[in-house]
Design a protein around this motif. Structure first.
Motif, mmCIF file in Angstrom:
data_model
loop_
_atom_site.group_PDB
_atom_site.id
_atom_site.type_symbol
_atom_site.label_atom_id
_atom_site.label_comp_id
_atom_site.label_asym_id
_atom_site.label_seq_id
_atom_site.Cartn_x
_atom_site.Cartn_y
_atom_site.Cartn_z
ATOM 1 N N UNK A 92 80.009 -0.494 47.611
ATOM 2 C CA UNK A 92 80.151 0.673 48.487
ATOM 3 C C UNK A 92 81.594 1.159 48.536
ATOM 4 N N UNK A 93 82.535 0.217 48.625
ATOM 5 C CA UNK A 93 83.952 0.598 48.684
ATOM 6 C C UNK A 93 84.392 1.306 47.415
ATOM 7 N N UNK A 94 83.933 0.810 46.262
ATOM 8 C CA UNK A 94 84.323 1.433 44.994
ATOM 9 C C UNK A 94 83.674 2.804 44.834
ATOM 10 N N UNK A 95 82.404 2.890 45.185
ATOM 11 C CA UNK A 95 81.721 4.186 45.091
ATOM 12 C C UNK A 95 82.355 5.224 45.997
ATOM 13 N N UNK A 96 82.827 4.783 47.170
ATOM 14 C CA UNK A 96 83.443 5.718 48.117
ATOM 15 C C UNK A 96 84.725 6.308 47.573
ATOM 16 N N UNK A 97 85.294 5.686 46.536
ATOM 17 C CA UNK A 97 86.474 6.263 45.899
ATOM 18 C C UNK A 97 86.102 7.371 44.921
ATOM 19 N N UNK A 98 84.803 7.440 44.589
ATOM 20 C CA UNK A 98 84.373 8.372 43.532
ATOM 21 C C UNK A 98 83.406 9.440 44.027
ATOM 22 N N UNK A 99 82.998 9.335 45.288
ATOM 23 C CA UNK A 99 82.095 10.326 45.874
ATOM 24 C C UNK A 99 82.267 10.273 47.381
ATOM 25 N N UNK A 100 81.711 11.201 48.115
ATOM 26 C CA UNK A 100 81.792 11.140 49.582
ATOM 27 C C UNK A 100 81.257 9.815 50.113
ATOM 28 N N UNK A 101 81.909 9.300 51.108
ATOM 29 C CA UNK A 101 81.582 7.968 51.601
ATOM 30 C C UNK A 101 80.143 7.873 52.098
ATOM 31 N N UNK A 102 79.653 8.906 52.801
ATOM 32 C CA UNK A 102 78.289 8.830 53.322
ATOM 33 C C UNK A 102 77.268 8.785 52.211
ATOM 34 N N UNK A 103 77.530 9.482 51.100
ATOM 35 C CA UNK A 103 76.623 9.433 49.953
ATOM 36 C C UNK A 103 76.648 8.048 49.315
ATOM 37 N N UNK A 104 77.852 7.480 49.220
ATOM 38 C CA UNK A 104 77.991 6.146 48.621
ATOM 39 C C UNK A 104 77.236 5.113 49.452
ATOM 40 N N UNK A 105 77.401 5.145 50.759
ATOM 41 C CA UNK A 105 76.737 4.177 51.628
ATOM 42 C C UNK A 105 75.223 4.320 51.541
ATOM 43 N N UNK A 106 74.744 5.547 51.518
ATOM 44 C CA UNK A 106 73.303 5.782 51.467
ATOM 45 C C UNK A 106 72.715 5.281 50.152
ATOM 46 N N UNK A 107 73.428 5.516 49.051
ATOM 47 C CA UNK A 107 72.926 5.091 47.743
ATOM 48 C C UNK A 107 72.858 3.569 47.648
ATOM 49 N N UNK A 108 73.881 2.906 48.128
ATOM 50 C CA UNK A 108 73.899 1.437 48.071
ATOM 51 C C UNK A 108 72.843 0.862 49.003
ATOM 52 N N UNK A 109 72.672 1.458 50.173
ATOM 53 C CA UNK A 109 71.640 0.986 51.097
ATOM 54 C C UNK A 109 70.257 1.117 50.472
ATOM 55 N N UNK A 110 70.016 2.222 49.757
ATOM 56 C CA UNK A 110 68.742 2.426 49.081
ATOM 57 C C UNK A 110 68.528 1.379 47.993
ATOM 58 N N UNK A 111 69.575 1.081 47.224
ATOM 59 C CA UNK A 111 69.473 0.078 46.160
ATOM 60 C C UNK A 111 69.231 -1.311 46.744
ATOM 61 N N UNK A 112 69.851 -1.574 47.882
ATOM 62 C CA UNK A 112 69.640 -2.866 48.542
ATOM 63 C C UNK A 112 68.175 -3.039 48.912
#
Length: 443
Positions: A369-389
């Motif tokens: 999540x931390x790495x993705x948040x560097x490459x896209x909006x943080x809320x999108x990163x958190x949502x994507x990782x939560x979905x994958x989890x």
């Protein structure tokens, strides 16, 4: 029956012997004899009086039925004790014994002599525990395992880091207890109301010289109802109890069948069940918990009686005796069990690593999540990782695979990058630095 069946298993045989009733009586006698010697040097008694007293009482049983029976009549052990040994003296020496002190002076000062021995014993046990813990830290500083918060899997740590936490707490508790020596090991000598009026102009001189003779500190004044040092002692004993209770608690949880990361040292009959042959119970952990939890109650008893009224307590002082001795004996038992437990602890690194993947690796959601948040909006990163989890847990597939199925994540991170981010050993932060610092402090 009570002590042998229900108390002794939780206490230390060695400490019970060191702090025996006979030993305490000898300490009381030593206080009385040293007082006579100091008074003799001041010219109050003829030369040789102290030696005559010592010789007259050589071999006299200090603890007999009359002394034990008299404790309840006088309210403390010093009253029947002094009466008993005075009756064993020639007529010409009787008047020299116990001239000036009150009963509490003898009881408290004898306790200081006993505590000096006890503190040395606790120091050696504490050092032994620190040694075993250092070995665990050094041996397993790179052994991966899951860190758990609120009893749930959190992030990767190493077993060495967990053991370093145990080591730091044990060290702090050990230093706290040993640091009390100067404050605690003090003479108690004030006479009937804390003024030494019976000694007249010689009071202060006798006070200081008696402290020197007994190798105790001479506080500014008697502390009959000032129990600050005793308060510090009780809480320091409890702190040491907490440090080993923490270790036993962690080990018992890690030794659960479903977890299986460690096991207590094996031994014939150790941990066996009366009805289930397959069981191997964490008995040493149970004995440690049983001892330390009793200590907490005993300390609470002292805390509720620590403020003593006027110049002599009614019950508060009396409450200290059994609570202190029981707390020390129980702590001694807990430390001995902890030493055996840590010296022979069985550690299963393969099981620790396997438990990292019990949840398909989703414990690594934070670094992804931390790495993705560097490459896209943080809320999108958190949502994507939560979905994958959720996908990983529902379909029981690896976390990396679940992540890579998401088109948004796939566009931001390569499979190699995801595998690197999802590797537990890649997310240990300052683990090795913390371990180095703890080891440096305890070297």
């Amino acid at each position: 029956m009570y002590t042998r069946l229900f108390q002794d298993p939780f206490t230390s045989p060695a400490l019970r012997q060191l702090l025996s009733a006979e030993s305490y009586m000898r300490s009381m006698l030593e206080v009385e004899l040293q007082l006579v010697r100091v008074q003799e040097e001041d010219g109050q008694w003829p030369q040789g009086t102290a030696q005559q007293l010592r010789e007259a009482l050589e071999g006299v049983p200090l603890l007999d039925y009359e002394v034990l029976a008299g404790i309840g009549l006088g309210g403390n052990v010093a009253i029947p004790f002094v009466k008993h040994i005075r009756e064993c003296l020639p007529a010409g020496l009787k008047r020299c014994l116990h001239y000036g002190p009150t009963s509490q002076d003898i009881v408290d000062t004898a306790l200081m002599l006993e505590l000096r021995k006890a503190l040395l014993w606790f120091e050696r046990k504490g050092e032994a525990l620190e040694g075993h813990l250092r070995q665990l830290v050094e041996q397993h500083r790179h052994t991966l395992m899951i860190g758990r918060t609120l009893m749930q899997q959190a992030l990767p740590i190493t077993f060495g880091l967990k053991a370093a936490g145990w080591l730091q707490a044990v060290r702090q508790a050990n230093r706290r207890l040993q640091g009390l020596k100067a404050e605690l090991l003090q003479l108690q000598f004030g006479g009937a109301a804390g003024t030494l009026a019976a000694l007249g102009a010689d009071g202060l001189s006798t006070y200081d010289r008696l402290a020197q003779a007994l190798d105790l500190a001479a506080p500014a004044m008697p502390w009959h109802t000032n129990r600050q040092s005793m308060h510090a002692l009780f809480t320091a004993l409890d702190a040491q109890a907490v440090s080993v209770e923490k270790i036993a608690g962690d080990i018992a949880l890690m030794a659960q069948t479903e977890v299986g990361e460690v096991a207590e040292p094996a031994g014939e009959g150790m941990g066996e069940s009366s009805s289930m042959p397959h069981k191997r119970n964490p008995v040493r952990c149970a004995l440690i918990h049983g001892a330390t939890r009793q200590i907490h109650g005993l300390v609470t008893t002292h805390l509720n009686n620590a403020a003593h009224p006027h110049e002599r307590a009614l019950g508060g002082w009396h409450t200290e005796w059994s609570t202190l001795y029981e707390a020390m004996l129980l702590l001694g038992g807990a430390l001995e069990q902890a030493e055996i437990l840590l010296a022979g602890l069985e550690v299963f690194p393969a099981r620790m690593r396997a438990n990292l993947y019990t949840t398909q690796g989703v414990i690594m959601a934070e670094p992804v999540s931390l790495e993705l948040a560097q490459r896209m909006p943080r809320d999108l990163a958190m949502a994507a990782v939560k979905k994958a989890t959720k996908v990983a847990l529902t379909e029981q597939i690896g976390f990396t695979e679940a992540l890579y199925r998401d088109e948004l994540i796939q566009a931001a991170l390569s499979r190699d990058e995801l595998e690197q981010l999802a590797a537990p050993e890649s997310y240990l932060g300052a683990t090795q630095g913390f371990i180095d610092r703890v080891l440096a402090q305890t070297s």
